[in-house]
Design a protein around this motif. Structure first.
Motif, mmCIF file in Angstrom:
data_model
loop_
_atom_site.group_PDB
_atom_site.id
_atom_site.type_symbol
_atom_site.label_atom_id
_atom_site.label_comp_id
_atom_site.label_asym_id
_atom_site.label_seq_id
_atom_site.Cartn_x
_atom_site.Cartn_y
_atom_site.Cartn_z
ATOM 1 N N TYR A 106 -7.196 -2.947 6.637
ATOM 2 C CA TYR A 106 -7.848 -3.833 5.669
ATOM 3 C C TYR A 106 -8.706 -4.902 6.345
ATOM 4 O O TYR A 106 -9.403 -5.652 5.665
ATOM 5 C CB TYR A 106 -6.829 -4.468 4.709
ATOM 6 C CG TYR A 106 -5.548 -4.947 5.347
ATOM 7 C CD1 TYR A 106 -5.473 -6.183 5.985
ATOM 8 C CD2 TYR A 106 -4.404 -4.156 5.291
ATOM 9 C CE1 TYR A 106 -4.296 -6.615 6.558
ATOM 10 C CE2 TYR A 106 -3.208 -4.582 5.868
ATOM 11 C CZ TYR A 106 -3.154 -5.816 6.492
ATOM 12 O OH TYR A 106 -1.980 -6.247 7.060
ATOM 13 N N PHE A 140 -15.461 6.397 -2.166
ATOM 14 C CA PHE A 140 -14.219 5.877 -2.747
ATOM 15 C C PHE A 140 -13.000 6.575 -2.154
ATOM 16 O O PHE A 140 -11.983 5.933 -1.858
ATOM 17 C CB PHE A 140 -14.250 6.066 -4.267
ATOM 18 C CG PHE A 140 -12.935 5.768 -4.934
ATOM 19 C CD1 PHE A 140 -12.561 4.455 -5.211
ATOM 20 C CD2 PHE A 140 -12.061 6.794 -5.274
ATOM 21 C CE1 PHE A 140 -11.335 4.183 -5.816
ATOM 22 C CE2 PHE A 140 -10.841 6.531 -5.880
ATOM 23 C CZ PHE A 140 -10.480 5.221 -6.151
ATOM 24 N N ARG A 175 1.969 1.659 -3.479
ATOM 25 C CA ARG A 175 0.862 2.156 -4.307
ATOM 26 C C ARG A 175 0.697 3.655 -4.162
ATOM 27 O O ARG A 175 0.532 4.381 -5.161
ATOM 28 C CB ARG A 175 -0.441 1.457 -3.906
ATOM 29 C CG ARG A 175 -1.619 1.775 -4.799
ATOM 30 C CD ARG A 175 -2.951 1.519 -4.099
ATOM 31 N NE ARG A 175 -3.262 2.570 -3.122
ATOM 32 C CZ ARG A 175 -4.394 2.613 -2.425
ATOM 33 N NH1 ARG A 175 -5.291 1.658 -2.567
ATOM 34 N NH2 ARG A 175 -4.609 3.601 -1.572
ATOM 35 N N ASP A 176 0.746 4.152 -2.927
ATOM 36 C CA ASP A 176 0.542 5.579 -2.712
ATOM 37 C C ASP A 176 1.701 6.408 -3.257
ATOM 38 O O ASP A 176 1.492 7.472 -3.849
ATOM 39 C CB ASP A 176 0.354 5.859 -1.217
ATOM 40 C CG ASP A 176 -1.018 5.417 -0.711
ATOM 41 O OD1 ASP A 176 -1.849 5.019 -1.549
ATOM 42 O OD2 ASP A 176 -1.248 5.467 0.508
ATOM 43 N N TYR A 224 0.834 -1.204 0.000
ATOM 44 C CA TYR A 224 0.000 0.000 0.000
ATOM 45 C C TYR A 224 0.871 1.257 0.000
ATOM 46 O O TYR A 224 0.525 2.258 -0.642
ATOM 47 C CB TYR A 224 -0.931 -0.009 1.213
ATOM 48 C CG TYR A 224 -2.116 -0.922 1.055
ATOM 49 C CD1 TYR A 224 -3.172 -0.584 0.218
ATOM 50 C CD2 TYR A 224 -2.180 -2.126 1.748
ATOM 51 C CE1 TYR A 224 -4.263 -1.428 0.065
ATOM 52 C CE2 TYR A 224 -3.263 -2.977 1.595
ATOM 53 C CZ TYR A 224 -4.305 -2.632 0.754
ATOM 54 O OH TYR A 224 -5.374 -3.459 0.600
ATOM 55 N N ARG A 228 -12.555 5.198 1.547
ATOM 56 C CA ARG A 228 -12.297 3.767 1.689
ATOM 57 C C ARG A 228 -11.062 3.306 0.920
ATOM 58 O O ARG A 228 -10.395 2.354 1.333
ATOM 59 C CB ARG A 228 -13.523 2.965 1.228
ATOM 60 C CG ARG A 228 -14.715 3.172 2.137
ATOM 61 C CD ARG A 228 -15.875 2.253 1.778
ATOM 62 N NE ARG A 228 -16.918 2.388 2.787
ATOM 63 C CZ ARG A 228 -16.903 1.757 3.953
ATOM 64 N NH1 ARG A 228 -15.908 0.948 4.240
ATOM 65 N NH2 ARG A 228 -17.883 1.937 4.820
ATOM 66 N N THR A 229 -10.755 3.967 -0.182
ATOM 67 C CA THR A 229 -9.633 3.522 -1.016
ATOM 68 C C THR A 229 -8.413 4.429 -0.858
ATOM 69 O O THR A 229 -7.332 3.967 -0.484
ATOM 70 C CB THR A 229 -10.056 3.472 -2.491
ATOM 71 O OG1 THR A 229 -11.187 2.602 -2.626
ATOM 72 C CG2 THR A 229 -8.920 2.952 -3.356
ATOM 73 N N HIS A 240 -7.682 4.860 3.030
ATOM 74 C CA HIS A 240 -7.531 3.588 3.748
ATOM 75 C C HIS A 240 -8.521 3.405 4.902
ATOM 76 O O HIS A 240 -8.186 2.800 5.930
ATOM 77 C CB HIS A 240 -6.091 3.434 4.253
ATOM 78 C CG HIS A 240 -5.063 3.621 3.176
ATOM 79 N ND1 HIS A 240 -4.911 2.742 2.133
ATOM 80 C CD2 HIS A 240 -4.150 4.614 2.968
ATOM 81 C CE1 HIS A 240 -3.933 3.174 1.329
ATOM 82 N NE2 HIS A 240 -3.465 4.312 1.816
#
Length: 489
Positions: free
Chosen positions: A400, A375, A102-103, A99, A378-379, A382
């Motif tokens: 998660y 979105f 990803r960020d 994660y 939640r995405t 996090h």
């Protein structure tokens, strides 16, 4: 009005590798595991409808800002922990790092795309380019906030089973965002041990009636007589809060408690919240910390020094204007989201706060609220907005698994679980205005008795919800001076 439960949603099914046995802080006043239960008859709102019910509960009739009757939580932390599936406690460092990757990739790719294509060569119109670059600052602010949240996971040791990995990752990510990682981690941990405690909370202590009266230059007994605060005044105060709230917290502890004289090592003598008054997140001798924390506070400062040095170098190379758009404006958006999220997690017309005598860990952790930001929440962020109640009971559960764990604790908490999901993401943004208008200070309920006098709810001067207590001024003479004292009318 805030609902009492989130709508059913499919639990996130993700895997991890190890279980943690860490539990709620043992330093809380009144062990959570030993919190006495009320009788079944006292746990329904209808039981408070008579004077007999009021007498039996020992704390009188408590009303939140909406006018709903409130009862103190009647479960223990063990009840909460035992309701959560064991696999929800499992943490995976590899998953956490994915994660982070990803960020960081999101930040880098966005920067590359805008620098490649949002140029005069591809977009000749200056106004259009300006608009697109403004959008860039918003997008990068969200990605940066997501990275901030992952460092927050590191601070709670919910990122992985390795403390070294957690603190290394958290220090790097937070330092890059100009956050003193270890200094923040220590004070934030104390916030979790005293959430909702008006005398000990390290992060968010709302204004008392006295604080609010002092801010607007009025006497305490005059507040119930005041006319509505103008919307423009509310707006200006909110903008100031969003722009300056985070640095003022770091530099002056403006929203934390101000009882530093109680610091056990004597570090708080003569120190108080405010600019240059000795209470901040950068000085190892600050009363926010103990002597054993000095090296960690200094390590946090080193991280900031490295980042500032890099930023200064980049400004010299590329110019301040470019850096303003590339880094500093997105940084302000990160600050905005941090303040907004924290404020709305702990500010709502349904939420209580407690005096030191009436507080315990179970009550304080329940004095938080989940919201919905779609979105984005939640995405990109996090789930820090949607699962905050669970987080205050068991902060070592990784984000998660937090949705599934939240669903598991709802039956235990019952009506004490609070969520405002109306309107989704738009509703979250609207809540900032609503809370600013409804929640101006806290005070006891008019019908409070005994322990209930230490349970405070938000009130306001805007004619919204339950009216403030009507107080009258009683003047007494001390020596040759007249002293005004406010008492119940």
């Amino acid at each position: 009005m805030a609902s009492t439960a989130l709508p059913q949603r499919e639990a996130l099914r993700r895997t991890a590798t190890l279980t943690t046995a860490e539990s709620a802080p043992s330093t809380a006043r009144g062990s959570p595991e030993d919190t006495p239960r009320q009788s079944p008859s006292s746990t329904s709102l209808s039981s408070m409808s008579s004077l007999d019910g009021v007498d039996e509960n020992g704390y009188g009739k408590l009303l939140d800002t909406y006018g709903n009757e409130f009862e103190l939580p009647d479960y223990t932390v063990n009840d909460i922990r035992n309701a959560i599936p064991k696999h929800c406690y499992e943490r995976s460092g590899l998953r956490g790092l994915s994660y982070v990757a990803r960020d960081i990739a999101s930040l880098a790719i966005t920067f590359s795309i805008f620098n490649k294509f949002v140029t005069p060569e591809y977009i000749p119109s200056t106004p259009v380019r300006a608009l697109l670059w403004a959008g860039y600052t918003v997008i990068q602010g969200l990605f940066g906030t997501g990275l901030w949240v992952l460092a927050h996971e590191c601070g709670h040791q919910s990122f992985s089973t390795s403390k070294v990995l957690n603190d290394t990752t958290g220090w790097i990510c937070h330092s890059a965002l100009l956050v003193p990682y270890f200094s923040w981690k220590i004070s934030h941990g104390k916030h979790h041990k005293a959430t909702g405690n008006m005398e000990r909370d390290m992060v968010f202590v709302p204004k008392t009636r006295e604080d609010y009266a002092s801010r607007i230059g009025r006497a305490v007994h005059e507040l119930h007589e005041l006319t509505e605060e103008t919307p423009i005044a509310t707006f200006i105060h909110s903008v100031g809060q969003q722009l300056l709230g985070w640095p003022m917290y770091l530099f002056a502890n403006v929203t934390g408690h101000n009882n530093h004289e109680r610091q056990p090592e004597g570090r708080g003598k003569g120190k108080s919240n405010g600019w240059f008054k000795g209470v901040n997140h950068f000085n190892p001798s600050s009363p926010l910390y103990e002597a054993k924390d000095a090296k960690l506070v200094l390590l946090s400062d080193v991280g900031l020094a490295i980042t500032i040095s890099v930023l200064v170098s980049l400004c010299k190379t590329y110019g301040f204007t470019n850096m303003l758009v590339w880094y500093f404006l997105p940084y302000l958006w990160v600050n905005h989201w941090l303040v907004a999220i924290t404020y709305l997690q702990h500010t709502d017309p349904t939420l209580p706060h407690y005096s030191g005598a009436s507080w315990n860990y179970v009550r304080g952790a329940a004095a938080t609220i989940d919201r919905e930001f779609g979105f984005v929440g939640r995405t990109l962020l996090h789930g820090i907005i949607e699962t905050h109640v669970l987080h205050h009971y068991v902060s070592t559960i990784p984000f998660y698994h937090a949705d599934e764990a939240t669903e598991a604790i709802k039956p235990v908490m019952g009506r004490h679980y609070r969520a405002d999901v109306e309107g989704g993401a738009l509703g979250f943004l609207e809540s900032m205005w609503k809370s600013a208008r409804w929640c101006q200070w806290v005070e006891p309920s008019e019908g409070a008795k005994g322990e209930g006098k230490g349970v405070y709810f938000f009130r306001n001067r805007n004619g919204l919800g339950v009216a403030p207590l009507k107080l009258k001024e009683v003047k007494s003479v001390v020596g040759n001076a007249k002293v005004g004292v406010a008492v119940n009318a």
